[in-house]
Each structure stands twice: as structure tokens, then as C-alpha cells.
Design an enzyme around this catalytic site. Structure first.
Site, PDB file in Angstrom:
ATOM      1  N   GLU A 101       0.800  -1.216   0.031  1.00 30.02           N
ATOM      2  CA  GLU A 101       0.070   0.063   0.118  1.00 30.02           C
ATOM      3  C   GLU A 101       0.839   1.290   0.088  1.00 30.02           C
ATOM      4  O   GLU A 101       2.031   1.120   0.411  1.00 30.02           O
ATOM      5  CB  GLU A 101      -0.891   0.186   1.268  1.00 30.02           C
ATOM      6  CG  GLU A 101      -1.804   1.201   1.492  1.00 30.02           C
ATOM      7  CD  GLU A 101      -2.829   1.380   0.324  1.00 30.02           C
ATOM      8  OE1 GLU A 101      -2.395   1.614  -0.891  1.00 30.02           O
ATOM      9  OE2 GLU A 101      -4.046   1.335   0.628  1.00 30.02           O
ATOM     10  N   ASP A 105      -4.175   6.032   6.396  1.00 26.86           N
ATOM     11  CA  ASP A 105      -4.599   7.194   6.863  1.00 26.86           C
ATOM     12  C   ASP A 105      -5.425   6.732   8.220  1.00 26.86           C
ATOM     13  O   ASP A 105      -4.798   6.582   9.299  1.00 26.86           O
ATOM     14  CB  ASP A 105      -5.265   7.907   5.667  1.00 26.86           C
ATOM     15  CG  ASP A 105      -5.756   9.121   6.207  1.00 26.86           C
ATOM     16  OD1 ASP A 105      -5.663   9.676   7.409  1.00 26.86           O
ATOM     17  OD2 ASP A 105      -6.000  10.057   5.251  1.00 26.86           O
ATOM     18  N   PHE A 154      -2.188  16.208   3.773  1.00 25.02           N
ATOM     19  CA  PHE A 154      -2.512  15.758   2.573  1.00 25.02           C
ATOM     20  C   PHE A 154      -1.129  15.632   1.686  1.00 25.02           C
ATOM     21  O   PHE A 154      -0.615  16.779   1.481  1.00 25.02           O
ATOM     22  CB  PHE A 154      -3.671  16.470   1.744  1.00 25.02           C
ATOM     23  CG  PHE A 154      -4.104  15.600   0.341  1.00 25.02           C
ATOM     24  CD1 PHE A 154      -4.870  14.583   0.677  1.00 25.02           C
ATOM     25  CD2 PHE A 154      -3.518  15.801  -0.759  1.00 25.02           C
ATOM     26  CE1 PHE A 154      -5.467  13.794  -0.470  1.00 25.02           C
ATOM     27  CE2 PHE A 154      -4.087  15.237  -1.683  1.00 25.02           C
ATOM     28  CZ  PHE A 154      -4.761  14.080  -1.697  1.00 25.02           C
ATOM     29  N   ARG A 167       1.203  12.099  -9.447  1.00 21.38           N
ATOM     30  CA  ARG A 167       1.765  10.520  -9.290  1.00 21.38           C
ATOM     31  C   ARG A 167       2.953  10.321  -9.611  1.00 21.38           C
ATOM     32  O   ARG A 167       3.745   9.455  -8.980  1.00 21.38           O
ATOM     33  CB  ARG A 167       0.715   9.647  -9.940  1.00 21.38           C
ATOM     34  CG  ARG A 167      -0.627   9.567  -9.361  1.00 21.38           C
ATOM     35  CD  ARG A 167      -1.289   8.344  -9.790  1.00 21.38           C
ATOM     36  NE  ARG A 167      -2.751   8.484  -9.923  1.00 21.38           N
ATOM     37  CZ  ARG A 167      -3.500   7.916  -8.750  1.00 21.38           C
ATOM     38  NH1 ARG A 167      -2.929   7.548  -7.580  1.00 21.38           N
ATOM     39  NH2 ARG A 167      -4.807   7.946  -8.548  1.00 21.38           N
TER      40      ARG A 167
HETATM   41  P1  XMP Z   1      -7.616   4.946   4.984  1.00 23.25           P
HETATM   42  O1  XMP Z   1      -8.052   6.305   5.630  1.00 23.25           O
HETATM   43  O2  XMP Z   1      -8.738   3.985   4.808  1.00 23.25           O
HETATM   44  O3  XMP Z   1      -7.405   5.381   3.497  1.00 23.25           O
HETATM   45  O4  XMP Z   1      -6.608   4.694   5.601  1.00 23.25           O
HETATM   46  C1  XMP Z   1      -6.297   5.160   2.929  1.00 23.25           C
HETATM   47  C2  XMP Z   1      -6.392   5.807   1.363  1.00 23.25           C
HETATM   48  O5  XMP Z   1      -6.611   7.004   1.335  1.00 23.25           O
HETATM   49  C3  XMP Z   1      -5.833   7.811   0.402  1.00 23.25           C
HETATM   50  N1  XMP Z   1      -5.355   8.900   1.265  1.00 23.25           N
HETATM   51  C4  XMP Z   1      -4.533   9.762   0.447  1.00 23.25           C
HETATM   52  N2  XMP Z   1      -4.076   9.831  -0.873  1.00 23.25           N
HETATM   53  N3  XMP Z   1      -2.752  11.754  -0.247  1.00 23.25           N
HETATM   54  C5  XMP Z   1      -3.316  10.961  -1.340  1.00 23.25           C
HETATM   55  O6  XMP Z   1      -2.996  11.078  -2.269  1.00 23.25           O
HETATM   56  C6  XMP Z   1      -3.034  11.507   0.906  1.00 23.25           C
HETATM   57  O7  XMP Z   1      -2.387  12.225   2.086  1.00 23.25           O
HETATM   58  C7  XMP Z   1      -3.732  10.657   1.310  1.00 23.25           C
HETATM   59  N4  XMP Z   1      -4.117   9.984   2.402  1.00 23.25           N
HETATM   60  C8  XMP Z   1      -5.073   8.961   2.378  1.00 23.25           C
HETATM   61  C9  XMP Z   1      -5.105   6.642  -0.219  1.00 23.25           C
HETATM   62  O8  XMP Z   1      -5.806   6.350  -1.649  1.00 23.25           O
HETATM   63  C10 XMP Z   1      -5.163   5.510   0.833  1.00 23.25           C
HETATM   64  O9  XMP Z   1      -5.297   4.435  -0.084  1.00 23.25           O
HETATM   65 MG    MG Z   2      -6.029   8.635  -4.230  1.00 29.61          MG
END
Ligand code: XMP
Ligand code: MG
Length: 181
Positions: A101, A105, A154, A167
């Protein structure tokens, strides 16, 4: 694309630091799976660069598959209800799965996914993530390997996007708020 870009407010992890971290993680993962077959499951789209670099730094043979998932919920807040957009081509029954992964978050997505893969009969499910935001955690999940703990901001780059941009940046940084508005 270089991280040194006007849209990036602050550099968090450079390309060099990512390279070094991958060189450190790969032998540990190799050792963990020395006597087992491992199926790497990359989470689209953000984990593409990490999967490519990590798997090539590993010395044990791997099989690889991909999943795309999306969390229901308003805006950028993850709800924990996950929808599979693209499922695995592989049957994970009795397989040792390593989820690869980009970022954890709240932890809700991987918490759900781990349970989902175990329910399919996976022999083991482990997680390696390049980034983790410890201050954002809503559920506790067992992550075996973490590249970098980062502040609750973010971030973009090295697979992570804002509206599908950034990306291809070679490192990870905080996006300048001017870009949102
Ligand atoms: P959770 O909250 O379920 O989410 O752990 C994980 C997914 O959220 C996206 N994510 C981000 N994407 N910058 C991003 O471009 C960030 O700072 C960020 N924080 C969370 C990401 O898709 C991850 O798989
Ligand atoms: Mg994303």
C-alpha cells in the site's frame, strides 16, 4: 518528475530516502517469506511505484496481483465501507498475501481489506506500507512493515495523487494549499 516543484509546499520524503528505505525493507521481507510463496497484492493506483521498486529490490520470487478499492464517504474522509472496483485475478485461498500500500490514513480501508482476504481463506495476510499517518488512525491494524510515519497532512507524489496529478513525482511532499483553490 522532480519533487522540487512550486506546487509542493514542503518535501517530506526524497527519492533518495525512498530508495534507501526500500533497500532496508526488502531483505526483511525476503527473510520473512524465505520458506513460503508470497503473493504481492498492490492497491491501485497509488501503490504502483512502490510495488515496482520494492518487488525488484526483493530477491525471493514473487507473484503479483492488483486490486482497486474505494471507500464510500464524503470527500476525503474515509468511511470504512469499502467497494471493490477491481478484484484480484488470483484465488487467495491458502496463499500468503502481502498487501502493498502507498499510505495508511485512518486504517479503515486496510482493516476491511485484511478481513476480506482472510475470509477468502488466505493462509496469512501481512501489510507493507510506504507511508503512515499515525495521528489519523481510527482503527488499530497490524502493519508489519512501515516505510515512514508522516504528519497528518495531504501528501502527493510517488504514486499519490491530487486529481490524478503528481503521481509521477519521485518523492513525497505536502501539496501547497494554493493548488486546491
Ligand atoms: P484509510 O483512511 O482508509 O485511507 O487508511 C487510505 C487511502 O486514502 C488515500 N489517502 C491519500 N491519498 N494523499 C493521497 O493522495 C494523502 O495524503 C492520502 N491520505 C489518504 C489513499 O488512497 C489511501 O489508500
Ligand atoms: Mg488517491
Amino acid at each position: 518528475m522532480h519533487l522540487n516543484h512550486p506546487d509542493i509546499k514542503e518535501v517530506l520524503v526524497t527519492a533518495e530516502q525512498i530508495r534507501e528505505k526500500i533497500q532496508e525493507l526488502a531483505p526483511k521481507i525476503d527473510a520473512f517469506y524465505a520458506d513460503k510463496d508470497v503473493l504481492l497484492v498492490g492497491i491501485l493506483k497509488g501503490a504502483v511505484p512502490f510495488m515496482a521498486d520494492l518487488s525488484r529490490a526483493m530477491q525471493i520470487p514473487t507473484k503479483q496481483d492488483w486490486m482497486a478499492v474505494s471507500s464510500y464517504g464524503s470527500g476525503t474522509v474515509s468511511s470504512g465501507v469499502v467497494r471493490i472496483l477491481k478484484d484480484l485475478d488470483t484465488d487467495v485461498k491458502d496463499r500468503n498475501v502481502l498487501i502493498v500500500e502507498d499510505i495508511i490514513d485512518s486504517g479503515l480501508t486496510l482493516s476491511w481489506l485484511t478481513a476480506n482476504l482472510k475470509a477468502r481463506g488466505a493462509a496469512s495476510v501481512e501489510i507493507v506500507t510506504l507511508l503512515r499517518k499515525p495521528d489519523a488512525a481510527k482503527v488499530e491494524i497490524a502493519v508489519r512493515w512501515v516505510g515512514f510515519d508522516i504528519p497528518n497532512e495531504f501528501v502527493v507524489g510517488y504514486g499519490l495523487d491530487f486529481n490524478e496529478s503528481y503521481r509521477s513525482m519521485d518523492g513525497v511532499g505536502i501539496l501547497s494549499p494554493a493548488v486546491y483553490s
